[in-house]
Design a protein around this motif. Structure first.
Motif, short mmCIF file in Angstrom:
data_model
loop_
_atom_site.label_atom_id
_atom_site.label_comp_id
_atom_site.label_asym_id
_atom_site.label_seq_id
_atom_site.Cartn_x
_atom_site.Cartn_y
_atom_site.Cartn_z
N GLU A 1 1.59 3.58 -11.85
CA GLU A 1 0.49 4.46 -12.26
C GLU A 1 0.00 5.33 -11.11
OE1 GLU A 1 -1.42 1.25 -14.19
OE2 GLU A 1 -2.12 2.55 -15.81
N HIS A 2 -0.17 4.71 -9.94
CA HIS A 2 -0.62 5.47 -8.78
C HIS A 2 0.39 6.57 -8.44
CE1 HIS A 2 -2.46 6.29 -4.88
NE2 HIS A 2 -1.23 6.27 -4.36
N PHE A 3 1.64 6.21 -8.45
CA PHE A 3 2.70 7.14 -8.12
C PHE A 3 2.76 8.30 -9.11
CE2 PHE A 3 7.16 8.25 -9.22
CZ PHE A 3 7.54 8.89 -8.06
N ARG B 1 -1.80 9.51 -9.76
CA ARG B 1 -2.95 9.64 -8.87
C ARG B 1 -2.63 10.02 -7.43
NH1 ARG B 1 -4.93 5.72 -12.50
NH2 ARG B 1 -4.11 3.94 -11.37
N CYS B 2 -1.48 9.62 -6.92
CA CYS B 2 -1.25 9.82 -5.50
C CYS B 2 -1.34 11.30 -5.11
CB CYS B 2 0.13 9.28 -5.10
SG CYS B 2 0.38 9.33 -3.32
N ARG B 3 -2.09 11.56 -4.09
CA ARG B 3 -2.33 12.95 -3.67
C ARG B 3 -1.07 13.62 -3.12
NH1 ARG B 3 -7.17 12.52 0.23
NH2 ARG B 3 -8.43 11.00 -0.89
N GLN C 1 0.82 -1.21 0.00
CA GLN C 1 0.00 0.00 0.00
C GLN C 1 0.85 1.27 0.00
OE1 GLN C 1 -3.64 0.15 -0.07
NE2 GLN C 1 -3.02 -1.86 -0.87
N CYS C 2 0.30 2.31 -0.60
CA CYS C 2 0.99 3.60 -0.65
C CYS C 2 0.85 4.28 0.71
CB CYS C 2 0.36 4.46 -1.74
SG CYS C 2 1.10 6.09 -1.87
N ALA C 3 1.80 5.15 1.02
CA ALA C 3 1.79 5.86 2.30
C ALA C 3 0.58 6.79 2.43
CB ALA C 3 3.08 6.66 2.46
N CYS C 4 -0.03 7.15 1.31
CA CYS C 4 -1.21 8.01 1.35
C CYS C 4 -2.41 7.23 1.86
CB CYS C 4 -1.50 8.62 -0.02
SG CYS C 4 -2.14 7.44 -1.22
N GLY C 5 -2.33 5.92 1.87
CA GLY C 5 -3.40 5.09 2.41
C GLY C 5 -4.55 4.86 1.47
ZN LIG Z 1 -0.51 7.30 -2.78
#
Ligand SMILES: [Zn+2]
Length: 382
Positions: free
Chosen positions: A317-319, A322-324, A306-310
Motif C-alpha cells: 500500500e505504501h509503495f 503513498r510513498c513520496r 522501513q521504506c527508503a523515504c524514511g
Molecule cells: Zn516510502
C-alpha cells in the motif's frame, strides 16, 4: 493418485511411502497430506492390489462369447451351466448363482443355487460381485473331470474383462478365476464364458438373480471378506469431497485483503493477457510477497522493513499509493477513478468486501498499476 498408490503392490517403494506421508508434521507438510486427510475415514489398507499386468502375455485368454449364441455341446463328458448374477441395494452388494449340471452318461439334470452377501456397497460394485461369484463357484467345482463348464452372465463388462484383463479394479478376482480355470483344464475340463443380453430370456439367470436379490435383503449379513474395490472407493471419495471455496485459515492474509473473491475464475482473466514481466509484478502486489522491505525483512532478506523515504514501513500500500518517491508515477493510475483512490482491491483486480455480486475486475486500472510499478523499477531484481 492417492488410491492408485494404495493399490500398488507392496514391493513398490511408493506404496511404502504412504505411511510416512500420513505422519503428522506441522511444517513442510507434503501436499499429499491434505489428500490423505480428506480420505482419512476410508480404510485404505483394505484396498485391493492392482498389478501392472494381470496375466503374462503368453497366457491363454479364456474363451468368451459375447452376442452369438449356440447350443451347449452334448459331448460324451458332463456338462454344467452356471448362471451368475449380482445385486446392489440396501447398501449391500451380493451375488447369486444357479447351477445346472448333467454328469456324463446321465440324462437327469441336477440343480443347485446359492447366494452370497459379499460386502457393503461402499466397498464393492455389481461388476466386482459378478467376478467374485465366478471365482467362488469355480473354486467349488475343482474336483470335476471332463466337463464342459459354461458361465452365463448379463454383465458384459465382466465378460470383456475376462477376455482381456488389464491393470484395473477387480483384478484380484480375475487372477483367481484364471488360476482356477488352469486347474480345471488340467482335469480335462473346458471352461467358457457367455454374455447374455437382458432382452434374451434365460431361466437359469432368472434363478441366479433371485438368489442375488436374496443376498441383499435388508437384514442380510456379510459372509465374505473381500478387498475393497478401488473404483468404488474412488467414486465415493469423489462424491464426498466437496471443493473448498475458501483459502485455508492462516494462508494468504494479504491476498485475502486484496481480493475477497479468492479463489476465483477472475484471476485467470487478470493474468492471461499479461506478459511474463507484468504477471510477476502483479503477482508480487497481489500476494504481498514483493521485493519491498516490508516483506524482505520478514524473510530475513533485508535489515529493515522501513521504506527508503524514511516515512513508513514499505508495504504494498505504501509503495503503490503513498510513498513520496513515486508520486510522479501515479498520474496514470489516478485517472481511472475518483471514488476508489487508495483502494488496493480496485487497483489490483480484487473484490472489496463492499463490492456487490456484479463486481468484475477493472482491467484498465490493474494495467495502470502494473505499468507504474514497473516504471519505478523497485520490484525488479537488481
Ligand atoms: Zn516510502
Amino acid at each position: 493418485m492417492w488410491t492408485d498408490m494404495y493399490t500398488l503392490p507392496e514391493t513398490n517403494p511408493l506404496r511404502r511411502g504412504t505411511d510416512r506421508i500420513r505422519k503428522f508434521r506441522r511444517y513442510h507438510r507434503s501436499p499429499l497430506y491434505q489428500v490423505a486427510d480428506a480420505l482419512r475415514h476410508i480404510d485404505m489398507e483394505t484396498l485391493e492390489t492392482i498389478n501392472p499386468f494381470t496375466l503374462a502375455p503368453w497366457d491363454e485368454r479364456v474363451q468368451t462369447d459375447v452376442g452369438v449364441q449356440h447350443e451347449a455341446q452334448t459331448e460324451a463328458g458332463g456338462y454344467m451351466q452356471v448362471a451368475v448374477s449380482s445385486s446392489a441395494r440396501n447398501e449391500l452388494v451380493g451375488s447369486g448363482v444357479a447351477i445346472e449340471k448333467r454328469p456324463p452318461r446321465n440324462r437327469k439334470l441336477k440343480h443347485k443355487a446359492l447366494s452370497t452377501t459379499l460386502a457393503a456397497r461402499v466397498e464393492q460394485n455389481p461388476f466386482s460381485a459378478e467376478l467374485a461369484a465366478m471365482a467362488h463357484v469355480l473354486n467349488t467345482v475343482t474336483g470335476l473331470k471332463g466337463y464342459t463348464i459354461t458361465l452365463l452372465t448379463r454383465n458384459k463388462a465382466a465378460v470383456l474383462t475376462l477376455r482381456n484383463p488389464r491393470q484395473q479394479s477387480g483384478q484380484e478376482f480375475v487372477c483367481r478365476i484364471y488360476k482356477l480355470i488352469k486347474r480345471l483344464q488340467r482335469n480335462g475340463n473346458h471352461v467358457q464364458f457367455r454374455w447374455i443380453s437382458t432382452s434374451e430370456d434365460n431361466k437359469l439367470l432368472g434363478l441366479a438373480k433371485e438368489q442375488a436379490r436374496a443376498a441383499t435383503q435388508e437384514d442380510a449379513l456379510l459372509q465374505e471378506r473381500a478387498p475393497r474395490m478401488k473404483s468404488t472407493t474412488l467414486n465415493l471419495a469423489r462424491s464426498q469431497a466437496a471443493p473448498r471455496d475458501t483459502l485455508p485459515a492462516g494462508v494468504g492474509k494479504h491476498a485475502k485483503r486484496v481480493d475477497a473473491a479468492l479463489p476465483g475464475k477472475h484471476t485467470r482473466l487478470l493474468y492471461d493477457r499479461l506478459s511474463w514481466k507484468e504477471a510477476t509484478v502483479l503477482a508480487q502486489l497481489r500476494t504481498g510477497m514483493a521485493r519491498l522491505n516490508g516483506y524482505l525483512y520478514r524473510i530475513n532478506a533485508a535489515d529493515t522493513d522501513q521504506c527508503a523515504c524514511g516515512q513508513a514501513k514499505e508495504t504494498v500500500e505504501h509503495f503503490l499509493f503513498r510513498c513520496r518517491k513515486w508520486t510522479t508515477h501515479r498520474t496514470d493510475m489516478l485517472q481511472h477513478t475518483d471514488t476508489h483512490r487508495g483502494n488496493l482491491s480496485f487497483y489490483l483486480g480484487g473484490k472489496s468486501p463492499s463490492d456487490n455480486e456484479k463486481w468484475a475486475p477493472h482491467l484498465d486500472a490493474v494495467r495502470a498499476s502494473i505499468r507504474s510499478a514497473i516504471a519505478t523499477g523497485r520490484l525488479e531484481a537488481t
